[in-house]
Design a protein around this motif. Structure first.
Motif, PDB file in Angstrom:
ATOM      1  N   ALA A 177       0.839  -1.210   0.000  1.00  0.00           N
ATOM      2  CA  ALA A 177       0.000   0.000   0.000  1.00  0.00           C
ATOM      3  C   ALA A 177       0.866   1.250   0.000  1.00  0.00           C
ATOM      4  N   ARG A 178       1.924   1.220   0.786  1.00  0.00           N
ATOM      5  CA  ARG A 178       2.804   2.386   0.884  1.00  0.00           C
ATOM      6  C   ARG A 178       3.456   2.704  -0.463  1.00  0.00           C
ATOM      7  N   ASP A 179       3.853   1.665  -1.195  1.00  0.00           N
ATOM      8  CA  ASP A 179       4.578   1.875  -2.447  1.00  0.00           C
ATOM      9  C   ASP A 179       3.652   2.136  -3.645  1.00  0.00           C
ATOM     10  N   THR A 180       2.393   1.832  -3.491  1.00  0.00           N
ATOM     11  CA  THR A 180       1.468   1.964  -4.629  1.00  0.00           C
ATOM     12  C   THR A 180       1.303   3.426  -5.042  1.00  0.00           C
ATOM     13  N   GLN A 181       1.384   3.662  -6.331  1.00  0.00           N
ATOM     14  CA  GLN A 181       1.207   5.017  -6.867  1.00  0.00           C
ATOM     15  C   GLN A 181      -0.085   5.048  -7.690  1.00  0.00           C
ATOM     16  N   ILE A 182      -0.819   6.113  -7.522  1.00  0.00           N
ATOM     17  CA  ILE A 182      -2.148   6.173  -8.134  1.00  0.00           C
ATOM     18  C   ILE A 182      -2.307   7.413  -9.002  1.00  0.00           C
ATOM     19  N   ALA A 183      -2.846   7.191 -10.208  1.00  0.00           N
ATOM     20  CA  ALA A 183      -3.269   8.311 -11.061  1.00  0.00           C
ATOM     21  C   ALA A 183      -4.778   8.179 -11.205  1.00  0.00           C
ATOM     22  N   CYS A 184      -5.501   9.249 -10.989  1.00  0.00           N
ATOM     23  CA  CYS A 184      -6.959   9.125 -11.028  1.00  0.00           C
ATOM     24  C   CYS A 184      -7.627  10.422 -11.472  1.00  0.00           C
ATOM     25  N   ILE A 185      -8.928  10.322 -11.695  1.00  0.00           N
ATOM     26  CA  ILE A 185      -9.725  11.515 -11.980  1.00  0.00           C
ATOM     27  C   ILE A 185     -10.629  11.808 -10.784  1.00  0.00           C
TER      28      ILE A 185
END
Lengths: 603, 87
Positions: free
Chosen positions: A159-167
């Motif tokens: 979870a810490r390393d996860t990177q998210i791109a979103c709208i």
């Protein structure tokens, strides 16, 4: 393949299938990566005349070869698609850590096709790729989306390393000002790329990768990194001004040069500029400095506003939107500008276009073309509360905000005064008045995605004198300067570097060449890179030609051409620069000739 | 000797060189007629070699060596910045 992963993930959202494809090394070499390669893929795969919000449009996320390698300021990924706001080619560029993480997972990029029936998000954990339902995420802000996706992950380290791109809601509503947000406050901002994501019912991409990135020639790369770092650490802008104050460092200097858009560009200097300056921001709302992946510049500023009317916390504002939301709206309240910026990040909108659109609405209101009844509020210049309230309505698609959420051009048109829209090709102009910096006028008029400062920042020489000091008030020689910056920027973007490296004296092709050759082993010559930049620019132009653009679209707002302002009380003398620009580009009637296309290997 | 009055505006690191009592980075200065930009540097003990951007009445000026000899006139607004940039 080194520098690159050589793999691209293709996801069909209509049937929920995906495949991993190999990238063609010859094509990569010709187009470098990121912006260049993405444009080539889009040009080959879609008809540029399609509706950008139809399932036929594709949405490409693509890294450059230097993204995530540890090259300084090498954090950028690009979003390439047909732009809903402008109908041109779109390439919106974003920092943070999303691009590097995607490469760590083993992909140079992702091509999204088709359209899902229900909201979904894409989950990538190295080779594990899943299209997951996002019904519960639909309607959420970008920050909520980031939190909720991470909360679903059981392993706290993953979870810490996860990177998210979103709208955010704006993208879901297909606002033409919608952007894509990653790392909560970094934006692929301009031209409405978030609306394309919304049209595909794609709420987010979450990625985690642990594969490492291969470097072709480690010794050469290390040398190139040290050389680049030495330059960045010796550059007064990259080592002092940007780390200390961030982009708002520009407010005072641009105002003193009398090229600061004010009251929707009716004036070019602002009496209260100091109240919205970088120095005031640092003394009042900045809490800490922040940098993107592997960046020593750390230009991002974390901020907090305590005043009850505009309470909030986030990053920014940046120079451009301080001006578009501030002086261009006659607003000198930095807390309100910061609050409107936070809302843009949370709801997923481009801060520059939102500010530009509200400034247009305010002039329409002041002149009596738009009434309080139409707008649902008083939109007078200087009304800080209206700025914040209208930003929220635009982001949520509520009331008159829904009308304004498609940008300043349709708004000004609807109320009978298209001349009050201050932009080019329907893209709201950024914050430099070309009546006092002529090259930027040519840049706005010719940029392939509309009025844009990050496609060829001739400001760097015209005002800031970074590489060479040149006179901003003359038109002579500007065509060549603008072309040089446009082509160089195409290479910097395609490589995956941040454009700010070019604000460091001497950080030009040689530095980029050293980094690229170390990482990829391609042994690019300088001539080859200069030509690749030219090729990318011309291909973007050909995309626009097929999308229906003509040379008449290379035009500035009437105000900039006819109403004098600036230090010399001059207009932007575009007609003195444009013919020379076309000639130097090797274009006829605004587009590349057959001969030019052959020279660049374009069809 | 005749005097001229100018307005000096200093930004960021240059603020430290302003005369005492200056507010918001601004100061009015009374100079001898014929005074140059270089004279301001001398009066305020600003090292000549400090990299800077100089703007006079909204017009950005050339490199330091040329600007030092620039003769000022009544009502000039002189703004001085360290190198800055990046939008």
């Amino acid at each position: 393949m080194e520098g690159y992963t050589g793999k691209i993930l293709r996801v069909n959202l209509t049937d929920g299938e995906f495949a991993v494809e190999d990238l063609d090394p010859d094509l990569i070499r010709q187009y470098v990566g990121g912006r260049g390669l993405g444009t080539k893929i889009l040009y080959d795969e879609i008809d540029p005349a399609i509706d950008p919000l139809s399932p036929e449009n594709k949405l490409i996320f693509l890294n450059g070869p230097l993204t995530g390698t540890g090259a300084p300021a090498g954090a950028r990924y690009m979003v390439i698609t047909k732009a809903p706001l402008t109908n041109t080619i779109a390439c919106s560029n974003c920092g943070g850590s999303f691009g590097p993480e995607l490469k760590q997972a083993g992909y140079d990029g992702i091509i999204f096709e088709g359209c899902s029936e229900e909201p979904v998000y894409l989950w990538i954990d190295n080779d594990n790729v899943e299209i997951r339902p996002a019904i519960d995420l639909w309607g959420k802000t970008t920050h909520e989306t980031d939190d909720l996706i991470k909360a679903e992950i059981e392993d706290k380290f993953v979870a810490r390393d996860t990177q998210i791109a979103c709208i955010g809601p704006a993208g879901e509503n297909m606002s033409k000002l919608a952007c894509i947000i990653s790392n909560r406050n970094r934006a692929a901002g301009r031209t409405g790329v978030g609306a394309v994501m919304g049209s595909k019912k794609l709420k987010a991409i979450a990625v985690r990768g642990t594969k490492g990135i291969k470097i072709a020639n480690k010794e050469a790369f290390k040398k190139a990194v040290i050389s680049a770092m030495d330059k960045l650490n010796a550059g007064p802008v990259t080592h002092e001004a940007l780390p200390a104050l961030g982009t708002p460092v520009l407010v005072n200097i641009v105002n003193e040069c009398k090229i600061l858009p004010t009251y929707n560009w009716q004036s070019s200097s602002y009496e209260n500029a100091n109240k919205i300056s970088g120095e005031t921001m640092a003394a009042t709302i900045v809490t800490k400095h922040k940098g993107c992946f592997a960046c020593s510049i750390a230009c991002a500023k974390c901020t907090k506003v305590d005043s009850p009317d505009f309470k909030g916390e986030g990053e920014g504002p940046e120079y451009e939107n301080i001006i578009l939301m501030g002086s261009s709206c006659g607003i000198d309240d930095l807390a309100a500008i910061a609050k409107a910026s936070y809302l843009c990040n949370e709801l997923g909108m481009d801060t520059i276009s939102v500010g530009g659109t509200i400034a247009t609405a305010m002039e329409l209101f002041e002149k009596g073309y738009l009434t309080e009844k139409d707008a649902g509020m008083k939109l007078n210049f200087g009304n800080a509360k209206a700025l914040v309230a209208m930003t929220e309505k635009m982001g949520r698609g509520e009331g008159f905000g829904l009308v304004m959420a498609d940008g300043g051009a349709p708004l000004a048109e609807k109320y009978g005064h298209p001349e009050l829209f201050m932009g080019v090709k329907k893209l709201e102009a950024p914050a430099y008045d070309p009546r006092g910096v002529q090259g930027m006028g040519l840049q706005y008029a010719t940029s392939n995605r509309g009025a844009c400062h990050v496609r060829g920042y001739s400001m760097a020489n015209e005002i800031l004198g970074v590489h060479e000091k040149i006179d901003p008030l003359v038109t002579e020689g500007k065509a060549a300067v603008v072309i040089t910056f446009q082509n160089l920027t195409a290479i910097i973007d395609s490589a995956g570097l941040c454009l700010f490296v070019a604000l460091c004296p001497g950080f030009l092709y040689e530095e980029v060449q050293g980094l690229l050759n170390g990482a990829t082993g391609f042994n690019y010559t300088i001539d080859e890179l200069v030509q690749a930049g030219d090729r990318i620019w011309n291909l973007e132009r050909l995309f626009n030609k097929k999308a229906g653009f003509t040379k008449e679209d290379d035009m500035l707002p009437k105000r900039l051409l006819e109403e004098p302002a600036g230090p010399n009380n001059d207009v932007c003398r575009l007609n003195e620069m444009l013919p020379e620009y076309y000639k130097l580009r090797g274009w006829d009637n605004g587009f590349p000739t057959q001969e030019k296309m052959s020279e660049l290997g374009l069809k | 000797m005749e005097k001229i009055n100018i307005e000096l505006r200093m930004f960021m690191t240059f603020k430290q060189y302003l005369p005492e009592g200056s507010l918001e980075g601004k100061a009015k200065m009374s100079l001898d007629d014929g005074a140059t930009f270089g004279d301001i540097l001398k009066i305020l003990s600003i090292p000549v070699e400090l990299p800077k951007i100089v703007i006079i009445n909204g017009i950005i000026q050339g490199i330091s060596d040329e600007i030092n000899a620039r003769i000022l006139k009544e009502g000039d607004i002189v703004s001085i910045f360290p190198p800055v940039g990046g939008g």
